[in-house]
Design an enzyme around this catalytic site. Structure first.
Site, mmCIF file in Angstrom:
data_model
loop_
_atom_site.group_PDB
_atom_site.id
_atom_site.type_symbol
_atom_site.label_atom_id
_atom_site.label_comp_id
_atom_site.label_asym_id
_atom_site.label_seq_id
_atom_site.Cartn_x
_atom_site.Cartn_y
_atom_site.Cartn_z
ATOM 1 N N HIS A 57 38.761 41.068 24.042
ATOM 2 C CA HIS A 57 39.847 40.096 24.180
ATOM 3 C C HIS A 57 39.366 38.943 25.065
ATOM 4 O O HIS A 57 38.280 39.009 25.637
ATOM 5 C CB HIS A 57 41.101 40.753 24.783
ATOM 6 C CG HIS A 57 40.842 41.436 26.083
ATOM 7 N ND1 HIS A 57 40.881 42.800 26.230
ATOM 8 C CD2 HIS A 57 40.511 40.941 27.291
ATOM 9 C CE1 HIS A 57 40.590 43.117 27.472
ATOM 10 N NE2 HIS A 57 40.360 42.001 28.138
HETATM 11 C C1 T46 Z 1 39.238 43.135 31.018
HETATM 12 C C2 T46 Z 1 38.476 44.397 30.917
HETATM 13 C C3 T46 Z 1 37.155 44.369 31.591
HETATM 14 C C4 T46 Z 1 47.874 47.795 32.927
HETATM 15 O O1 T46 Z 1 49.002 48.314 32.800
HETATM 16 N N1 T46 Z 1 47.563 47.105 34.060
HETATM 17 C C5 T46 Z 1 46.352 46.520 34.239
HETATM 18 O O2 T46 Z 1 46.114 45.916 35.301
HETATM 19 C C6 T46 Z 1 45.378 46.634 33.194
HETATM 20 C C7 T46 Z 1 43.999 45.982 33.341
HETATM 21 C C8 T46 Z 1 45.703 47.317 32.064
HETATM 22 N N2 T46 Z 1 46.930 47.900 31.944
HETATM 23 C C9 T46 Z 1 47.261 48.662 30.732
HETATM 24 C C10 T46 Z 1 47.338 47.840 29.455
HETATM 25 C C11 T46 Z 1 46.901 48.830 28.400
HETATM 26 O O3 T46 Z 1 48.018 49.597 27.982
HETATM 27 O O4 T46 Z 1 46.191 49.609 30.526
HETATM 28 C C12 T46 Z 1 45.942 49.759 29.144
HETATM 29 C C13 T46 Z 1 44.469 49.466 28.844
HETATM 30 O O5 T46 Z 1 44.246 48.078 29.036
HETATM 31 P P1 T46 Z 1 43.186 47.275 28.172
HETATM 32 O O6 T46 Z 1 43.193 47.739 26.784
HETATM 33 O O7 T46 Z 1 43.421 45.808 28.406
HETATM 34 O O8 T46 Z 1 41.822 47.742 28.871
HETATM 35 P P2 T46 Z 1 40.377 47.142 28.709
HETATM 36 O O9 T46 Z 1 39.461 48.018 29.476
HETATM 37 O O10 T46 Z 1 40.024 46.909 27.286
HETATM 38 O O11 T46 Z 1 40.436 45.706 29.427
HETATM 39 C C14 T46 Z 1 40.519 45.653 30.815
HETATM 40 C C15 T46 Z 1 41.354 44.458 31.240
HETATM 41 O O12 T46 Z 1 42.625 44.532 30.593
HETATM 42 C C16 T46 Z 1 40.714 43.159 30.882
HETATM 43 O O13 T46 Z 1 41.317 42.108 31.591
HETATM 44 O O14 T46 Z 1 38.657 42.065 31.051
HETATM 45 O O15 T46 Z 1 39.206 45.539 31.377
#
Ligand code: T46
Length: 144
Positions: A57
């Site tokens: 993303h």
């Molecule tokens: C990025 C990479 C390196 C939350 O509720 N709070 C938070 O602060 C974060 C980061 C995520 N979430 C929830 C949202 C989703 O339901 O945790 C779940 C997994 O999040 P996401 O799919 O966005 O995770 P990554 O590892 O793909 O991405 C994260 C960060 O979202 C993003 O900003 O750059 O780590």
């Protein structure tokens, strides 16, 4: 005309390391002056299987600073035209990712821990999670 952040703006920066004179290991410290944004949130990724990826993303506004606290992983950065891969594998090196850059984190080693210091609280509306939408967004900018 406004210049948007691009791949060449992405910096790997040194985190000050204090080596212990008595052989007790190292201590690294991140103070606010090290980063170009105030830290509003901290999260970390761990136990990531080696065949999994994170990210996939871009952010509209969020800026972040990534550090491999342990182990290693690759960060694939994409401006919609070009890609750049940066390996993080030292706890005293960090990567600043500006807004508007697509990122994928992959090839996590066993025991890798990715620390992320970011410029804002969690806002799902700041995410561009579809690559086609990202390309449309980049086409609306003056540079790729
Ligand atoms: C990025 C990479 C390196 C939350 O509720 N709070 C938070 O602060 C974060 C980061 C995520 N979430 C929830 C949202 C989703 O339901 O945790 C779940 C997994 O999040 P996401 O799919 O966005 O995770 P990554 O590892 O793909 O991405 C994260 C960060 O979202 C993003 O900003 O750059 O780590």
């Amino acid at each position: 005309m406004m210049r948007y952040p691009n791949l060449e703006d992405i910096e790997l920066i040194d985190i000050p390391k204090i080596s212990d004179p008595d052989g007790r290991g190292n201590l690294s410290v991140i103070e606010k002056e090290l980063l170009p944004f105030p830290i509003k949130r901290v999260y970390y990724l761990y136990d990531v299987p080696s065949d999994s990826s994170r990210g996939g993303h871009a952010h509209l506004e969020l800026q972040q600073f990534l550090v491999a606290l342990s182990g290693s992983f690759d960060v694939v950065l994409d401006n919609g035209v070009d890609k750049r891969i940066i390996t993080l594998n030292r706890p005293n090196k960090g990567l600043i990712i500006p807004n508007g850059i697509w990122r994928e984190l992959e090839s996590f080693s066993a025991g890798a821990v990715c620390l992320s210091l970011v410029s804002d609280v969690y806002k799902e509306e700041d995410y561009i999670r579809e690559y086609d939408a990202f390309l449309s967004f980049k086409r609306g900018q003056s540079n790729p």
